[in-house]
Design a protein around this motif. Structure first.
Motif, PDB file in Angstrom:
ATOM      1  N   VAL A 110      -6.805   4.144  -7.406  1.00 36.12           N
ATOM      2  CA  VAL A 110      -7.007   5.584  -7.222  1.00 36.12           C
ATOM      3  C   VAL A 110      -6.579   6.253  -8.518  1.00 36.12           C
ATOM      4  CG1 VAL A 110      -6.908   5.673  -4.717  1.00 36.12           C
ATOM      5  CG2 VAL A 110      -4.782   5.697  -5.998  1.00 36.12           C
ATOM      6  N   ALA A 111      -7.550   6.813  -9.227  1.00 35.27           N
ATOM      7  CA  ALA A 111      -7.315   7.337 -10.564  1.00 35.27           C
ATOM      8  C   ALA A 111      -7.239   8.861 -10.543  1.00 35.27           C
ATOM      9  CB  ALA A 111      -8.425   6.876 -11.511  1.00 35.27           C
ATOM     10  N   GLU A 112      -6.080   9.370 -10.867  1.00 37.29           N
ATOM     11  CA  GLU A 112      -5.844  10.809 -10.961  1.00 37.29           C
ATOM     12  C   GLU A 112      -6.233  11.553  -9.680  1.00 37.29           C
ATOM     13  OE1 GLU A 112      -7.369  12.297 -14.695  1.00 37.29           O
ATOM     14  OE2 GLU A 112      -5.805  11.201 -15.770  1.00 37.29           O
ATOM     15  N   ILE A 113      -6.037  10.897  -8.553  1.00 36.91           N
ATOM     16  CA  ILE A 113      -6.246  11.544  -7.259  1.00 36.91           C
ATOM     17  C   ILE A 113      -5.031  12.402  -6.938  1.00 36.91           C
ATOM     18  CG2 ILE A 113      -6.398  11.115  -4.776  1.00 36.91           C
ATOM     19  CD1 ILE A 113      -8.116   8.708  -5.379  1.00 36.91           C
ATOM     20  N   ARG A 114      -5.255  13.647  -6.581  1.00 37.59           N
ATOM     21  CA  ARG A 114      -4.148  14.574  -6.362  1.00 37.59           C
ATOM     22  C   ARG A 114      -3.854  14.813  -4.886  1.00 37.59           C
ATOM     23  NH1 ARG A 114      -3.677  17.443 -11.210  1.00 37.59           N
ATOM     24  NH2 ARG A 114      -4.261  16.003 -12.879  1.00 37.59           N
ATOM     25  N   ASP A 115      -4.804  14.538  -4.015  1.00 35.73           N
ATOM     26  CA  ASP A 115      -4.609  14.838  -2.594  1.00 35.73           C
ATOM     27  C   ASP A 115      -3.846  13.705  -1.915  1.00 35.73           C
ATOM     28  OD1 ASP A 115      -5.698  14.525   0.400  1.00 35.73           O
ATOM     29  OD2 ASP A 115      -5.777  16.637  -0.162  1.00 35.73           O
ATOM     30  N   PRO A 116      -2.653  13.958  -1.405  1.00 33.19           N
ATOM     31  CA  PRO A 116      -1.852  12.882  -0.820  1.00 33.19           C
ATOM     32  C   PRO A 116      -2.448  12.301   0.457  1.00 33.19           C
ATOM     33  CG  PRO A 116      -0.791  15.008  -0.462  1.00 33.19           C
ATOM     34  CD  PRO A 116      -1.928  15.259  -1.397  1.00 33.19           C
ATOM     35  N   GLY A 117      -3.138  13.130   1.240  1.00 31.66           N
ATOM     36  CA  GLY A 117      -3.769  12.617   2.449  1.00 31.66           C
ATOM     37  C   GLY A 117      -4.871  11.624   2.130  1.00 31.66           C
ATOM     38  N   ASN A 118      -5.702  11.956   1.138  1.00 32.94           N
ATOM     39  CA  ASN A 118      -6.753  11.034   0.696  1.00 32.94           C
ATOM     40  C   ASN A 118      -6.155   9.748   0.148  1.00 32.94           C
ATOM     41  OD1 ASN A 118      -9.276  12.098   1.291  1.00 32.94           O
ATOM     42  ND2 ASN A 118      -9.368  13.341  -0.555  1.00 32.94           N
ATOM     43  N   ALA A 119      -5.134   9.877  -0.683  1.00 34.98           N
ATOM     44  CA  ALA A 119      -4.528   8.695  -1.291  1.00 34.98           C
ATOM     45  C   ALA A 119      -3.932   7.779  -0.231  1.00 34.98           C
ATOM     46  CB  ALA A 119      -3.462   9.120  -2.297  1.00 34.98           C
ATOM     47  N   GLY A 120      -3.240   8.360   0.739  1.00 35.89           N
ATOM     48  CA  GLY A 120      -2.654   7.551   1.809  1.00 35.89           C
ATOM     49  C   GLY A 120      -3.707   6.874   2.663  1.00 35.89           C
ATOM     50  N   THR A 121      -4.820   7.572   2.902  1.00 32.73           N
ATOM     51  CA  THR A 121      -5.902   6.988   3.696  1.00 32.73           C
ATOM     52  C   THR A 121      -6.572   5.843   2.948  1.00 32.73           C
ATOM     53  OG1 THR A 121      -6.286   9.112   4.791  1.00 32.73           O
ATOM     54  CG2 THR A 121      -8.046   7.490   4.923  1.00 32.73           C
ATOM     55  N   VAL A 122      -6.765   5.995   1.635  1.00 32.48           N
ATOM     56  CA  VAL A 122      -7.317   4.897   0.846  1.00 32.48           C
ATOM     57  C   VAL A 122      -6.370   3.701   0.882  1.00 32.48           C
ATOM     58  CG1 VAL A 122      -7.966   4.146  -1.472  1.00 32.48           C
ATOM     59  CG2 VAL A 122      -8.686   6.396  -0.652  1.00 32.48           C
ATOM     60  N   LEU A 123      -5.074   3.948   0.789  1.00 34.71           N
ATOM     61  CA  LEU A 123      -4.090   2.870   0.848  1.00 34.71           C
ATOM     62  C   LEU A 123      -4.204   2.124   2.184  1.00 34.71           C
ATOM     63  CD1 LEU A 123      -0.437   3.472  -0.384  1.00 34.71           C
ATOM     64  CD2 LEU A 123      -1.103   1.551   1.018  1.00 34.71           C
ATOM     65  N   ARG A 124      -4.302   2.873   3.259  1.00 41.33           N
ATOM     66  CA  ARG A 124      -4.432   2.270   4.592  1.00 41.33           C
ATOM     67  C   ARG A 124      -5.736   1.474   4.709  1.00 41.33           C
ATOM     68  NH1 ARG A 124      -4.323   5.897  10.172  1.00 41.33           N
ATOM     69  NH2 ARG A 124      -4.450   4.163  11.677  1.00 41.33           N
ATOM     70  N   THR A 125      -6.826   2.041   4.194  1.00 39.91           N
ATOM     71  CA  THR A 125      -8.122   1.365   4.251  1.00 39.91           C
ATOM     72  C   THR A 125      -8.119   0.092   3.424  1.00 39.91           C
ATOM     73  OG1 THR A 125      -9.228   3.496   4.572  1.00 39.91           O
ATOM     74  CG2 THR A 125     -10.584   1.658   3.827  1.00 39.91           C
ATOM     75  N   ALA A 126      -7.526   0.159   2.232  1.00 43.79           N
ATOM     76  CA  ALA A 126      -7.454  -1.018   1.380  1.00 43.79           C
ATOM     77  C   ALA A 126      -6.685  -2.141   2.068  1.00 43.79           C
ATOM     78  CB  ALA A 126      -6.793  -0.656   0.048  1.00 43.79           C
ATOM     79  N   ASP A 127      -5.595  -1.804   2.705  1.00 43.91           N
ATOM     80  CA  ASP A 127      -4.810  -2.787   3.456  1.00 43.91           C
ATOM     81  C   ASP A 127      -5.653  -3.400   4.567  1.00 43.91           C
ATOM     82  OD1 ASP A 127      -2.735  -4.234   4.686  1.00 43.91           O
ATOM     83  OD2 ASP A 127      -1.975  -2.475   5.733  1.00 43.91           O
ATOM     84  N   ALA A 128      -6.367  -2.567   5.309  1.00 44.25           N
ATOM     85  CA  ALA A 128      -7.190  -3.054   6.415  1.00 44.25           C
ATOM     86  C   ALA A 128      -8.306  -3.967   5.921  1.00 44.25           C
ATOM     87  CB  ALA A 128      -7.788  -1.876   7.189  1.00 44.25           C
ATOM     88  N   ALA A 129      -8.830  -3.684   4.731  1.00 43.07           N
ATOM     89  CA  ALA A 129      -9.915  -4.487   4.180  1.00 43.07           C
ATOM     90  C   ALA A 129      -9.421  -5.767   3.503  1.00 43.07           C
ATOM     91  CB  ALA A 129     -10.724  -3.659   3.177  1.00 43.07           C
ATOM     92  N   GLY A 130      -8.111  -5.928   3.440  1.00 44.24           N
ATOM     93  CA  GLY A 130      -7.556  -7.150   2.866  1.00 44.24           C
ATOM     94  C   GLY A 130      -7.241  -7.079   1.388  1.00 44.24           C
ATOM     95  N   ALA A 131      -7.241  -5.877   0.813  1.00 44.42           N
ATOM     96  CA  ALA A 131      -6.887  -5.741  -0.599  1.00 44.42           C
ATOM     97  C   ALA A 131      -5.413  -6.092  -0.790  1.00 44.42           C
ATOM     98  CB  ALA A 131      -7.165  -4.326  -1.090  1.00 44.42           C
TER      99      ALA A 131
END
Length: 255
Positions: A110-131
């Motif tokens: 996540v490059a220069e993302i400022r929205d914490p809700g978006n960043a946290g959701t990407v983190l959760r999605t990445a974990d779910a996808a096996g990243a």
């Protein structure tokens, strides 16, 4: 003894709601049963504040509680209806070299993302996808921002979290990862890459902010610029949805 909002340990913990204090102390707050359970499992809880009611409801947690009154708990929590548990935790991020030494097959940046809700959701999605790794690159939101921690739903404690400068492409490529940049104007189509087995390779996906997209230097440095096909009338997907589509496309191809 029940602590109040004026008890020094509560006052000190409340300061962790500010980024400056989190960075200086190397600590952050995790709020609610889900985040607390995951933090306990990760072994990073330094102190757990709880109301008497929460202590009764979560007596199965094998941990020492610091009892606080409702006002003190509300001062530590950042939600409108707190669930009675707030933990002071050690920060969990690791150096980029350490994360890449584990040879992850799927990485989200996540490059220069400022929205914490978006960043946290990407983190959760990445974990779910096996990243295996999620990288916060450049002037990105603090992964320990309260909203980001809550949006990650405990996934903050499951993956290697990295904070690094923006020039991340070279070390990713040196670690054996192809680097795919998401762009609404990308020359490559996600479906075509999936059909051609390109996504089966170890991959790092670059995601930019919804407002500005990826920085130009990352777009130029990436191996490919990839667009998610839009079949209906929507102008685009939001960041979290686009990340989910791309990460799961890679996860499926790699399996």
């Amino acid at each position: 003894m029940t602590f109040t909002s004026r008890t020094p340990r509560v006052v000190a913990a409340r300061k962790l709601q500010r980024r400056r204090d989190r960075e200086q102390s190397g600590r952050f707050l995790a709020e609610g049963p889900q985040a607390v359970r995951e933090a306990l499992a990760a072994g990073v809880v330094l102190e757990l504040f709880a109301t008497a009611d929460a202590m009764s409801r979560h007596s199965n947690l094998d941990v020492h509680f610091t009892e606080v009154d409702d006002e003190a708990l509300a001062s530590l929590a950042e939600t409108v209806q707190p669930q009675g548990l707030v933990a002071v935790c050690e920060q969990v991020d690791v150096p980029l070299a350490e994360a890449l030494a584990k040879k992850p097959r799927l990485v989200a940046v996540v490059a220069e993302i400022r929205d914490p809700g978006n960043a946290g959701t990407v983190l959760r999605t990445a974990d779910a996808a096996g990243a295996g790794t999620v990288i916060f690159a450049g002037d990105a939101v603090d992964p320990y921002n309260g909203k980001c921690v809550r949006a990650s739903a405990g996934s903050l404690f499951h993956v290697d979290v990295v904070r690094t400068p923006i020039d991340v492409v070279t070390p990713l490529r040196e670690a054996g990862l192809q680097v795919l940049a998401t762009s609404g104007y990308g020359a490559d189509d996600l479906d075509t890459l999936a059909d051609d087995d390109v996504l089966a390779r170890p991959t790092a996906w670059l995601f930019g902010s919804e407002a500005h997209g990826l920085p130009g230097e990352l777009l130029e440095a990436a191996d490919r610029q990839v667009r998610v096909p839009i079949y209906g009338g929507a102008e685009s997907l939001n960041l979290a949805a686009a990340a989910a589509v791309c990460l799961y496309a890679s996860a499926r191809a790699q399996r």
